[in-house]
Design a protein around this motif. Structure first.
Motif, short mmCIF file in Angstrom:
data_model
loop_
_atom_site.label_atom_id
_atom_site.label_comp_id
_atom_site.label_asym_id
_atom_site.label_seq_id
_atom_site.Cartn_x
_atom_site.Cartn_y
_atom_site.Cartn_z
N ARG A 160 0.78 -1.22 0.00
CA ARG A 160 0.00 0.00 0.00
C ARG A 160 0.81 1.27 0.00
O ARG A 160 2.00 1.24 0.18
CB ARG A 160 -0.81 -0.03 1.28
CG ARG A 160 -1.63 1.13 1.42
CD ARG A 160 -2.88 1.05 0.90
NE ARG A 160 -3.92 0.97 1.75
CZ ARG A 160 -4.81 0.04 1.64
NH1 ARG A 160 -4.63 -0.97 0.91
NH2 ARG A 160 -5.88 0.07 2.28
N ARG A 161 0.21 2.36 -0.22
CA ARG A 161 0.95 3.60 -0.34
C ARG A 161 0.44 4.61 0.66
O ARG A 161 -0.72 4.87 0.75
CB ARG A 161 0.71 4.16 -1.74
CG ARG A 161 1.68 5.15 -2.17
CD ARG A 161 3.03 4.68 -2.23
NE ARG A 161 3.18 3.32 -2.06
CZ ARG A 161 4.27 2.79 -1.56
NH1 ARG A 161 5.26 3.54 -1.19
NH2 ARG A 161 4.38 1.51 -1.43
N ASP A 198 4.29 3.83 2.84
CA ASP A 198 3.33 2.84 3.35
C ASP A 198 3.68 2.32 4.73
O ASP A 198 3.10 1.34 5.18
CB ASP A 198 3.28 1.65 2.38
CG ASP A 198 2.38 1.92 1.20
OD1 ASP A 198 1.79 3.01 1.15
OD2 ASP A 198 2.27 1.05 0.33
N ALA A 231 -8.96 -2.69 -3.23
CA ALA A 231 -7.80 -1.80 -3.26
C ALA A 231 -8.23 -0.33 -3.31
O ALA A 231 -9.18 0.03 -4.01
CB ALA A 231 -6.92 -2.11 -4.47
N ILE A 232 -7.52 0.50 -2.56
CA ILE A 232 -7.75 1.94 -2.63
C ILE A 232 -7.55 2.42 -4.06
O ILE A 232 -6.56 2.09 -4.70
CB ILE A 232 -6.80 2.69 -1.68
CG1 ILE A 232 -7.19 2.43 -0.22
CG2 ILE A 232 -6.80 4.18 -1.96
CD1 ILE A 232 -6.23 3.02 0.77
N SER A 282 -3.90 -1.74 -1.30
CA SER A 282 -3.30 -0.79 -2.24
C SER A 282 -2.61 -1.52 -3.35
O SER A 282 -2.09 -2.63 -3.16
CB SER A 282 -2.29 0.10 -1.51
OG SER A 282 -1.44 0.75 -2.43
N ALA A 315 -0.60 8.22 -0.39
CA ALA A 315 -1.66 7.25 -0.65
C ALA A 315 -2.83 7.90 -1.36
O ALA A 315 -3.49 7.28 -2.19
CB ALA A 315 -2.12 6.62 0.66
N GLY A 355 -3.30 5.71 -5.03
CA GLY A 355 -4.38 4.75 -5.29
C GLY A 355 -4.86 4.79 -6.73
O GLY A 355 -4.93 3.76 -7.42
N TRP A 375 -1.99 3.65 -9.20
CA TRP A 375 -1.81 2.19 -9.31
C TRP A 375 -2.89 1.61 -10.22
O TRP A 375 -2.62 0.70 -11.02
CB TRP A 375 -1.87 1.53 -7.94
CG TRP A 375 -0.68 1.75 -7.06
CD1 TRP A 375 -0.67 2.31 -5.82
CD2 TRP A 375 0.69 1.42 -7.35
NE1 TRP A 375 0.60 2.35 -5.31
CE2 TRP A 375 1.46 1.80 -6.24
CE3 TRP A 375 1.34 0.84 -8.44
CZ2 TRP A 375 2.85 1.63 -6.18
CZ3 TRP A 375 2.72 0.66 -8.39
CH2 TRP A 375 3.45 1.04 -7.28
#
Length: 579
Positions: A2-3, A214, A388-389, A481, A521, A525, A528
């Motif tokens: 994740r970020r 993250d 996922a975000i 993420s 993040a 999101g 990605w």
């Protein structure tokens, strides 16, 4: 993966509406289905404090049972990486951060041992500081300290304690080869890992050579679980008896038979934002098959009425459950973080047109039916899970869920390529292999089936020269993420060291991974998700088959069990046993 990386003020990370998880607030009809999901980091210190919000209808007392077929691979918190151990591990070990969720669809990162998700000291994701809450205790009443958290991270560098996530270790040394020099605190190694310092009993700081945005998400894994050096001993000792920092401790563990947990009386609910200790005992019984688990809980006789099945209801029993109104109310179901893919070895199938033909020809619906139908999952068209975000739904190769052989034939232009398909040599694997073979044959492919023993399947298909063109795997994000999905699957720079399923190394993908990995993040999101779509349209390295679904049963005296969007399996920290 994740970020995240910003000033943790009040940070809303990608409050993206997603399809989602099951819920259970404790009532008999609450093991339900879809809800909208949002993901966020909550930096309000009040929301990281305990006690956790009471579960409606919950009572203290009784014994909660869980059934699973195989023993736990590991219970050592730094080694835990499998869903069954994660569910139980949440009762035994705490970490710097955690996720507050109740199955309603909202997944929020908060502080667990720490007072919050962490402080990005210089606002560039390179220095993260954590302060532990006062009053934290182990199962013997001794205090949990910042040095214990740092020691837990240190031992995760050991080659003997290497089965858990490696994110924090790699970030601290700035290399995938994280333990080339420092190999943990054993055999004279330092008690503090590189980049970690401790300030007093309650504060520790992580310094990373590159942005590690993250870190708050990675901190929710057992990598940051506290371990006092005096209780560690040999590197593998904690696999059978981790020293508890959670609401339960191990009373008895007979490998291959039973794990018996009782309350840790020194756990203070006032420090814990998510956990409860409603049952007197939580007992995992090992050995029952998926069929036996479902049959026992369907009957709900004796202690089976207070039991949770770890396995999904098998396909042959799904109609029985769906015809039984009482059983339907006791199903815990929802989309998990896992996605099933048909991987294409791009070094063997070098033609983009051939890979695109596979995309169009593949029969997702038939493959999913063999796996159990709608209770096993939903047809997928994206690399990322809907959890996922920033998730964005698209379909790069719109052949429908059953495939479009005519479009695939057009792409092949009269060619009849040979494909070697590896599959697990099980009854289900054989059924699904037939679906793959028949669906691709419609387009003109000649598919040779190669069975692989289940015990070595993932090792075999990850070998570069194993001789397989296509094969199916599943991947689950370590936090919601794309950073825990896209880089491990498609960063070509890591494939020689770590193996690969698609053997794809492209500069545009690698450059995008570096750029997005340094983003907050809130921005990452969506980026990605864009990279997800670019990879599929430009290279077609996988066929997303289905987003996996959990579909398991609980007894009629069980309340509070819900499907965790983080773990991807039912969790027990809200569970209780009805009288």
């Amino acid at each position: 993966m994740r970020r995240l990386g910003l000033t943790l003020a009040v940070l809303a990370v990608g409050a993206t509406v997603l399809t989602a998880c099951s819920k259970n607030t404790g009532g008999p009809t609450d093991h339900a289905t879809h809800a909208a999901q949002t993901s966020a980091v909550d930096a309000d210190p009040a929301h990281s404090r305990g006690p956790a919000k009471p579960v409606p209808g919950a009572r203290r007392g009784g014994t909660l049972y869980a059934l699973q077929e195989q023993d736990f691979e590991h219970l050592d918190p730094q080694n835990v990486y499998i869903a069954d151990a994660e569910s139980v591990g949440q009762l035994l070990s705490r970490s710097l951060t955690t996720y507050r969720e109740d199955g309603s669809g909202k997944l929020t990162l908060v502080g667990d041992l720490a007072t919050g998700p962490g402080t990005d000291v210089d606002h560039d994701c390179r220095v993260w500081r954590y302060t532990l809450k006062p009053g934290l205790r182990y199962e013997d009443g001794s205090a949990i300290t910042a040095a214990d958290v740092a020691y837990g991270v240190a031992r995760s560098f050991s080659p003997d304690v290497n089965h858990g996530p490696h994110y924090i270790q790699q970030w601290l040394v700035g290399s995938m080869d994280y333990n080339a020099k420092y190999k943990g605190p054993y055999d004279g190694g330092a008690a503090l890992p590189p980049g970690v310092t401790v300030q007093g009993a309650r504060q520790l700081t992580f310094r990373f050579p590159k942005p590690a945005c993250d870190m708050p998400f990675a901190g929710a894994w057992g990598t940051t679980a506290p371990v006092p050096r005096s209780k560690d001993g040999k590197p593998l000792a904690l696999d059978t008896h981790p020293f508890s920092s959670g609401p339960y401790k191990i009373a008895k563990y007979t490998r291959g038979t039973e794990l018996d947990l009782v309350r840790n009386t020194y756990w203070d609910p006032r420090t814990d934002p998510i956990r409860h200790d409603y049952p007197d005992r939580v007992v995992t019984q090992i050995g029952a098959t998926d069929v036996q688990q479902s049959q026992r809980i369907l009957a709900s006789r004796g202690t089976d009425a207070a039991t949770v099945a770890r396995a999904n209801v098998p396909a042959e029993l799904t109609p029985v459950v769906q015809r039984n109104a009482g059983a339907r109310k006791r199903v815990v179901t929802g989309i998990t973080p896992y996605v099933s893919y048909l991987n294409i070895n791009t070094e063997r199938v070098t033609s983009l047109a051939e890979r695109q033909a596979i995309e169009y020809a593949f029969n997702r619906r038939g493959y999913l039916q063999a796996a159990g139908g709608d209770t096993a999952g939903e047809p997928a068209t994206t690399i990322e899970s809907p959890l996922a975000i920033g998730y964005h739904r698209y379909d790069a190769y719109p052949g429908g869920t059953s495939g479009d052989p005519a479009k695939a034939k057009q792409l092949l232009g009269g060619r009849h390529p040979k494909l070697v398909y590896a599959f697990t040599n099980t009854e289900l694997g054989q059924k699904q292999a037939t679906v793959v073979q028949q669906s691709l044959a419609r387009a003109g492919f000649s598919v040779v089936l190669r069975p692989v023993d289940k015990s070595s399947y993932y090792h075999q298909v990850g070998l570069r020269h194993a001789g397989y063109d296509i094969f199916v795997t599943q991947w689950g994000a370590d936090w919601p993420s794309g950073s825990t999905i896209i880089p491990p699957l498609f960063d070509g720079r890591a494939m020689d060291a770590n193996g690969s399923w698609v053997w794809l190394d492209r500069d545009d993908i690698n450059t995008s991974i570096d750029r997005i990995s340094a983003e907050s993040a809130a921005k990452a999101g969506a980026d990605w998700a864009k990279l997800d779509e670019h990879i599929m349209r430009a290279y077609a390295p996988v066929v997303p088959i289905y987003y996996t679904r959990s579909y398991s049963l609980v007894g009629d005296k069980v309340g509070g069990v819900f499907l965790s969007a983080f773990v991807g399996a039912p969790v027990y920290y809200n569970a209780y046993v009805r009288a």
